[in-house]
Scaffold this motif. Structure first.
Motif, PDB file in Angstrom:
ATOM      1  N   LEU A  16      23.666 -11.905  21.971  1.00 29.84           N
ATOM      2  CA  LEU A  16      23.393 -12.316  20.599  1.00 29.84           C
ATOM      3  C   LEU A  16      22.850 -11.102  19.862  1.00 29.84           C
ATOM      4  O   LEU A  16      21.776 -10.591  20.191  1.00 29.84           O
TER       5      LEU A  16
ATOM      6  N   SER B  59      28.073 -12.732  19.532  1.00 30.66           N
ATOM      7  CA  SER B  59      27.687 -13.611  18.431  1.00 30.66           C
ATOM      8  C   SER B  59      26.629 -12.925  17.589  1.00 30.66           C
ATOM      9  O   SER B  59      25.897 -12.062  18.083  1.00 30.66           O
TER      10      SER B  59
ATOM     11  N   ARG C 258      33.438  -7.807  17.651  1.00 35.65           N
ATOM     12  CA  ARG C 258      34.536  -8.768  17.858  1.00 35.65           C
ATOM     13  C   ARG C 258      35.174  -8.572  19.225  1.00 35.65           C
ATOM     14  O   ARG C 258      35.389  -9.536  19.975  1.00 35.65           O
TER      15      ARG C 258
ATOM     16  N   GLY D 217      27.191 -23.840  15.773  1.00 38.06           N
ATOM     17  CA  GLY D 217      27.233 -22.373  15.803  1.00 38.06           C
ATOM     18  C   GLY D 217      26.005 -21.793  16.464  1.00 38.06           C
ATOM     19  O   GLY D 217      26.098 -20.868  17.284  1.00 38.06           O
TER      20      GLY D 217
ATOM     21  N   ILE E 264      33.991 -13.263  13.952  1.00 42.63           N
ATOM     22  CA  ILE E 264      32.784 -13.125  14.768  1.00 42.63           C
ATOM     23  C   ILE E 264      31.927 -14.376  14.629  1.00 42.63           C
ATOM     24  O   ILE E 264      31.617 -14.789  13.511  1.00 42.63           O
ATOM     25  N   PRO E 265      31.535 -15.014  15.724  1.00 41.62           N
ATOM     26  CA  PRO E 265      30.733 -16.248  15.639  1.00 41.62           C
ATOM     27  C   PRO E 265      29.382 -15.994  14.986  1.00 41.62           C
ATOM     28  O   PRO E 265      28.676 -15.044  15.355  1.00 41.62           O
ATOM     29  N   LEU E 266      29.017 -16.846  14.027  1.00 45.28           N
ATOM     30  CA  LEU E 266      27.783 -16.665  13.268  1.00 45.28           C
ATOM     31  C   LEU E 266      26.824 -17.824  13.475  1.00 45.28           C
ATOM     32  O   LEU E 266      27.241 -18.980  13.591  1.00 45.28           O
ATOM     33  N   ALA E 267      25.541 -17.489  13.504  1.00 43.43           N
ATOM     34  CA  ALA E 267      24.473 -18.483  13.548  1.00 43.43           C
ATOM     35  C   ALA E 267      23.428 -18.048  12.522  1.00 43.43           C
ATOM     36  O   ALA E 267      23.537 -16.979  11.919  1.00 43.43           O
TER      37      ALA E 267
ATOM     38  N   THR F 203      26.060 -22.617  20.260  1.00 42.66           N
ATOM     39  CA  THR F 203      27.018 -21.777  20.983  1.00 42.66           C
ATOM     40  C   THR F 203      26.492 -20.358  21.134  1.00 42.66           C
ATOM     41  O   THR F 203      26.628 -19.727  22.185  1.00 42.66           O
ATOM     42  N   ALA F 204      25.864 -19.838  20.076  1.00 41.08           N
ATOM     43  CA  ALA F 204      25.302 -18.487  20.136  1.00 41.08           C
ATOM     44  C   ALA F 204      24.231 -18.377  21.216  1.00 41.08           C
ATOM     45  O   ALA F 204      24.072 -17.323  21.841  1.00 41.08           O
TER      46      ALA F 204
ATOM     47  N   ASP G 219      30.098 -11.143  25.889  1.00 46.12           N
ATOM     48  CA  ASP G 219      30.239 -12.451  25.234  1.00 46.12           C
ATOM     49  C   ASP G 219      29.014 -13.331  25.430  1.00 46.12           C
ATOM     50  O   ASP G 219      28.980 -14.465  24.937  1.00 46.12           O
TER      51      ASP G 219
END
Length: 428
Positions: free
Chosen positions: A275, A296, A291, A366, A322-325, A369-370, A272
């Motif tokens: 990146l 990220s 996931r 986003g 899934i967190p995106l940047a 956080t990433a 987690d």
């Protein structure tokens, strides 16, 4: 607009709108800046009443958080001119051709070349409203330059190689440099470059070093079919052309019969605090791995188009949560370092999958956080760093405000730690 000496401890910046991710737009909003941080926020009417300090007013504009560029190589900012100087004027369309050209160009550079290039990249970020980045650092001597600049974010020290003894030394140096980040500037991390530039015997060394020093990882992941072919069967252009070019023939691994995501998961490098950059060539099974591990993803759509490697499966990544940047990558594979340009391209490329509000979050909270810097960056909140931008053409109507600003907004001013940016200054 009211002006005043910029060394005041406290002042108010006001505009027609205050825009922050995960908060409703605030009409007539304002920020109290106090010693480089957001001391208060709300309507100008209330802040004027509660805080008798100078006011800078920007009617017709919106105040937004400074953007967070999740993936940069600022040391390559001067690449277009270096390529011309090296008499390599073509723009390679194939991924491996591009990598080989990049290496050829970098072999002719001096430390002064790299410093000037990184300095220009920092300036270009700040003037376009980006106040924090996830920077990949290959030239270790540049670390003081970044840390002495007004930019902030996270420096990921790149790791490349197969020779075990040389790699251990490279890793030791990266961990040592990671411990030198002063508070309030750049945090640190490690960047194992990609599965095709690292030997599998280095994976446990990276995992143990990252865990021992609590360092996040940034990894180029599933960027091209050349990479996926190499990981699966040790075949294709990376095996046939890249490895001989860099003298790595003896390190060519046996076929792994797996994907990049599967390989990295087995190695314990997907966590987690990882990146994953690009993620263009990912399957449903790969996305499920990302996931499950809480990874990220930094999307770089313009770079992907320039190198003709495909488009990331954004709908799938979003469906799985899934967190995106968003990142610009470098000027070796892009036309600008502006996240405004990147998000507008993404709106065209992924119009059915990403809304203006989605992209606004990706380039603010986003991205923060990433990079693991959301405690200080990514939104307009009391106590956070006063990193924000003044964006014109916001209009008077709340209806369609975010879309209007994302599509037509123009950066008029940028504040970094409460100080108006008017040209980059670096100490080293």
């Amino acid at each position: 607009m009211t002006s005043f000496p910029m060394d005041n401890d406290s002042f108010i910046v006001a505009a027609s709108w205050l825009l922050s991710p995960e908060a409703p737009p605030l009409a007539g909003g304002a920020l109290l800046v106090r010693r480089g941080r957001i001391g208060d926020l709300g309507t100008l009417q209330r802040l004027r009443r509660d805080h008798p300090v100078p006011i800078i007013d920007h009617p017709g504009c919106a105040i937004l958080p400074g953007f967070i560029n999740a993936h940069t190589h600022l040391e390559l900012t001067h690449f277009p001119s270096w390529r011309l100087r090296s008499q390599l004027e073509e723009h390679p369309q194939r991924f491996v051709d591009w990598i080989i050209q990049l290496i050829k160009v970098k072999r002719g550079l001096t430390p002064d070349d790299m410093r000037a290039s990184a300095r220009e990249g920092i300036r270009m970020c700040l003037e376009s409203g980006t106040t924090a980045v996830g920077e990949i650092v290959t030239a270790r001597t540049l670390a003081p330059l970044y840390r002495g600049s007004r930019l902030s974010g996270r420096l990921f020290f790149e790791l490349v190689g197969h020779d075990n003894s040389r790699f251990r030394e490279l890793l030791r140096e990266a961990v040592e440099l990671s411990g030198e980040s002063p508070a309030g500037s750049f945090s640190a991390g490690l960047s194992p470059h990609a599965p095709y530039t690292l030997g599998e015997e280095t994976f446990p060394l990276i995992r143990e070093a990252a865990a021992g020093a609590s360092l996040p990882l940034a990894i180029h992941c599933s960027e091209s079919t050349e990479e996926t072919n190499f990981v699966f069967s040790s075949s294709g252009q990376l095996a046939e052309r890249f490895y001989p070019f860099v003298g790595w023939e003896r390190y060519l691994p046996p076929p792994r019969r797996c994907s990049t995501s599967q390989l990295l998961e087995r190695a314990g490098l997907l966590t987690d605090s990882t990146l994953a950059i690009h993620c263009v060539q990912v399957s449903r099974a790969d996305a499920e791995i990302l996931r499950k591990r809480g990874v990220s993803v930094a999307l770089c759509p313009r770079s992907n188009e320039r190198l003709d490697v495909g488009r990331a499966p954004v709908a799938l990544l979003r469906k799985l949560g899934i967190p995106l940047a968003l990142g610009t990558d470098s000027l070796a594979s892009n036309d600008s370092l502006s996240l405004w340009d990147e998000l507008r391209f993404a709106l065209d490329a992924f119009g059915d999958e990403l809304s203006p509000a989605d992209l606004f979050r990706m380039v603010t909270l986003g991205g923060a956080t990433a990079l693991g810097i959301q405690g200080d960056h990514g939104s307009l909140e009391k106590g956070k760093r006063a990193d924000f931008q003044i964006v014109g053409q916001a209009g008077k109507r709340e209806s369609g405000l975010v879309e209007r600003v994302m599509l037509r907004g123009v950066v008029e001013d940028v504040y970094v730690a409460g100080e108006r940016f008017d040209g980059e200054r670096t100490s080293p």
